[in-house]
Scaffold this motif. Structure first.
Motif, short mmCIF file in Angstrom:
data_model
loop_
_atom_site.label_atom_id
_atom_site.label_comp_id
_atom_site.label_asym_id
_atom_site.label_seq_id
_atom_site.Cartn_x
_atom_site.Cartn_y
_atom_site.Cartn_z
N CYS A 104 -49.29 -20.58 111.38
CA CYS A 104 -49.64 -20.27 110.05
C CYS A 104 -48.56 -19.56 109.17
O CYS A 104 -48.99 -19.39 108.11
N ALA A 105 -47.12 -19.32 109.77
CA ALA A 105 -46.42 -18.39 108.82
C ALA A 105 -45.85 -19.06 107.74
O ALA A 105 -45.34 -20.33 107.76
N ASP A 106 -46.34 -18.63 106.58
CA ASP A 106 -46.05 -19.44 105.29
C ASP A 106 -44.49 -19.57 104.93
O ASP A 106 -44.14 -20.61 104.35
N THR A 107 -43.64 -18.54 105.61
CA THR A 107 -42.28 -18.64 105.35
C THR A 107 -41.54 -19.80 105.73
O THR A 107 -40.60 -20.44 105.36
N ALA A 108 -42.09 -20.15 107.06
CA ALA A 108 -41.18 -21.56 107.71
C ALA A 108 -41.42 -22.81 106.80
O ALA A 108 -39.97 -23.25 106.71
N PRO A 109 -42.59 -23.54 106.61
CA PRO A 109 -42.32 -24.66 105.69
C PRO A 109 -41.54 -24.41 104.40
O PRO A 109 -40.57 -25.39 104.19
N ALA A 110 -41.82 -23.50 103.74
CA ALA A 110 -40.83 -23.37 102.47
C ALA A 110 -39.28 -23.43 102.91
O ALA A 110 -38.55 -23.77 102.03
N LEU A 111 -38.99 -22.57 103.88
CA LEU A 111 -37.61 -22.53 104.41
C LEU A 111 -36.93 -23.83 105.01
O LEU A 111 -35.78 -24.30 105.09
N LEU A 112 -38.05 -24.50 105.76
CA LEU A 112 -37.32 -25.80 106.42
C LEU A 112 -36.95 -26.68 105.52
O LEU A 112 -35.97 -27.40 105.76
N VAL A 113 -37.55 -26.88 104.35
CA VAL A 113 -37.19 -28.09 103.57
C VAL A 113 -35.84 -27.59 102.82
O VAL A 113 -35.47 -28.55 102.10
N LEU A 114 -35.47 -26.36 102.80
CA LEU A 114 -34.28 -25.74 102.22
C LEU A 114 -32.99 -25.75 103.19
O LEU A 114 -31.97 -25.23 102.92
N ASP A 115 -33.14 -26.42 104.59
CA ASP A 115 -32.27 -26.19 105.41
C ASP A 115 -31.66 -24.99 105.80
O ASP A 115 -30.59 -24.65 106.06
N ALA A 116 -32.68 -24.32 105.80
CA ALA A 116 -32.29 -22.70 106.21
C ALA A 116 -31.93 -22.64 107.60
O ALA A 116 -32.36 -23.08 108.48
N GLU A 117 -30.95 -21.39 107.74
CA GLU A 117 -30.37 -20.85 109.21
C GLU A 117 -30.79 -19.58 109.26
O GLU A 117 -30.92 -18.79 108.49
N VAL A 118 -31.16 -19.13 110.65
CA VAL A 118 -31.17 -17.77 110.83
C VAL A 118 -29.96 -17.26 111.55
O VAL A 118 -29.32 -18.11 112.19
N GLU A 119 -29.88 -16.06 111.41
CA GLU A 119 -28.57 -15.39 112.02
C GLU A 119 -29.27 -14.34 113.00
O GLU A 119 -30.25 -13.41 112.64
N LEU A 120 -28.75 -14.21 114.25
CA LEU A 120 -29.11 -13.48 115.23
C LEU A 120 -27.86 -12.69 115.63
O LEU A 120 -26.89 -13.01 116.04
N ALA A 121 -28.24 -11.45 115.83
CA ALA A 121 -26.96 -10.35 116.43
C ALA A 121 -27.71 -9.58 117.62
O ALA A 121 -28.63 -9.32 117.78
N SER A 122 -26.54 -9.75 118.33
CA SER A 122 -26.67 -8.45 119.28
C SER A 122 -25.35 -7.75 119.66
O SER A 122 -24.27 -8.10 118.99
N THR A 123 -25.20 -6.84 120.82
CA THR A 123 -23.86 -6.46 120.87
C THR A 123 -22.75 -7.35 121.21
O THR A 123 -21.50 -6.88 121.15
N ALA A 124 -23.11 -8.47 121.87
CA ALA A 124 -22.24 -9.37 122.16
C ALA A 124 -21.65 -10.14 121.03
O ALA A 124 -20.70 -10.91 120.91
N GLY A 125 -22.40 -10.06 119.83
CA GLY A 125 -21.87 -10.80 118.64
C GLY A 125 -23.05 -11.43 117.81
O GLY A 125 -24.11 -11.07 118.13
N THR A 126 -22.70 -12.45 116.84
CA THR A 126 -23.69 -12.83 116.04
C THR A 126 -23.51 -14.53 116.34
O THR A 126 -22.40 -15.17 116.49
N ARG A 127 -24.97 -15.03 116.01
CA ARG A 127 -24.94 -16.53 116.18
C ARG A 127 -25.78 -17.03 114.98
O ARG A 127 -26.85 -16.29 114.53
N ARG A 128 -25.69 -18.15 114.76
CA ARG A 128 -26.72 -18.81 113.79
C ARG A 128 -27.35 -20.02 114.22
O ARG A 128 -26.77 -20.95 115.10
N LEU A 129 -28.70 -20.52 113.99
CA LEU A 129 -29.20 -21.34 114.55
C LEU A 129 -30.17 -22.06 113.14
O LEU A 129 -30.75 -21.23 112.43
N PRO A 130 -30.06 -23.34 113.26
CA PRO A 130 -31.01 -23.90 112.11
C PRO A 130 -32.23 -23.45 112.37
O PRO A 130 -32.82 -23.41 113.38
N LEU A 131 -33.14 -22.98 111.27
CA LEU A 131 -34.56 -22.56 111.46
C LEU A 131 -35.41 -23.63 112.37
O LEU A 131 -36.27 -23.23 113.33
N ASP A 132 -35.26 -25.03 112.40
CA ASP A 132 -36.09 -26.04 113.06
C ASP A 132 -35.73 -25.90 114.52
O ASP A 132 -36.50 -26.27 115.46
#
Length: 284
Positions: A120-148
């Motif tokens: 029921c996370a409200d943010t997800a549908p609103a961001l999915l229709v906007l082709d959003a990506e998330v950024e994930l970081a660790s000590t090894a570096g950064t990567r991006r993934l499409p939200l879906d």
């Protein structure tokens, strides 16, 4: 009562990532609106919490090269009040305005809502229709993934234990884009979604739909796009027939829990209503 835990407060993102890499049984915490509840209920009992709520690297909304970068620590209240969000992606403003209540919005963060990955996370549908990506970081570096791709299932994502979700990237839609969001809950405030629907159509000068996005939340294990419903809208103007067809396909794609089959009818009705509004020039 909360279980015992050690609270660490790193002064930088780099320090937070180092702690994640070196510490076992650790959880990041920002607003805590989901995590603290789960700890009180005994669902989670991490031995260490990392307070990332005040890290300046995770704050603020910025625009660069046609992309909005939203820090993972931005609260829903800040999304609701941000002028760039209201101007460029008002669907997110509409979502934020329907999110829980003012007290929760002041604490809950966009990153936390996505990482928790409740159906029921409200943010997800609103961001999915906007082709959003998330950024994930660790000590090894950064990567991006499409939200879906990031959202895998109920309370499950592709975030690794040593990673932080640091931000959300949202391409600013083109000038002909129209979008809308609607939430159905049992109360007008302080309610979890029973169904969330977000829609977007990109329309040319001849009113023909060149691209479409339909996302549904709280009606399946994970918020999801409905490509077949989107395809039903592309290639011509929004008509009663194309809207009805897309709404029917969206409803069929929903996979509610046993006893919640009524949600398919709700998805159909909300999808139809939102698309009819866009056909009439509503939302944006």
């Amino acid at each position: 009562m909360l279980p015992r835990f050690e609270l660490l407060r790193p002064s930088s993102l780099e320090e937070a990532l180092q702690v994640l890499a070196e510490t076992e049984d650790v959880r990041p915490i920002a607003g805590g609106t989901n995590l603290v509840v789960d700890m009180r209920n005994g669902k989670l009992a991490p031995s260490t919490l990392i307070d990332i709520g005040s890290l300046h690297e995770l704050c603020c909304v910025r625009e660069r090269d046609g992309v909005l970068s939203i820090g993972a620590g931005v609260t829903l209240a800040e999304l609701l009040d941000d002028p760039m969000i209201a101007r460029d992606v008002p669907t997110v403003t509409a979502m934020a305005g329907s999110f829980a209540n003012a007290l929760v919005r002041n604490r809950a963060t966009i990153g936390g809502n996505l990482v928790n990955a409740a159906p029921c996370a409200d943010t997800a549908p609103a961001l999915l229709v906007l082709d959003a990506e998330v950024e994930l970081a660790s000590t090894a570096g950064t990567r991006r993934l499409p939200l879906d791709e990031f959202l895998v299932g109920a309370f499950e994502t592709k975030r690794e234990a040593n990673e932080l979700l640091t931000g959300v990237r949202v391409p600013i839609p083109p000038g002909g884009a129209r979008a809308a969001f609607e939430k159905m809950g049992l109360r007008k405030i302080s309610c979890m979604a029973k169904v969330d629907v977000a829609v977007r159509v990109d329309v040319g000068a001849d009113e023909a739909v060149t691209a479409a996005r339909i996302a549904v939340g709280a009606a399946s294990a994970v918020a999801l796009r409905v490509p077949k419903a989107e395809d039903a809208l592309v290639g011509g103007p929004l008509t009663d027939a194309s809207i009805e067809g897309a709404a029917n396909v969206a409803a069929e794609a929903a996979e509610p829990r046993v006893g919640s089959e009524y949600k398919r009818q709700v998805v159909r009705g909300i999808t139809r209503r939102l698309l009819e509004s866009l056909a009439a020039g509503g939302a944006s």
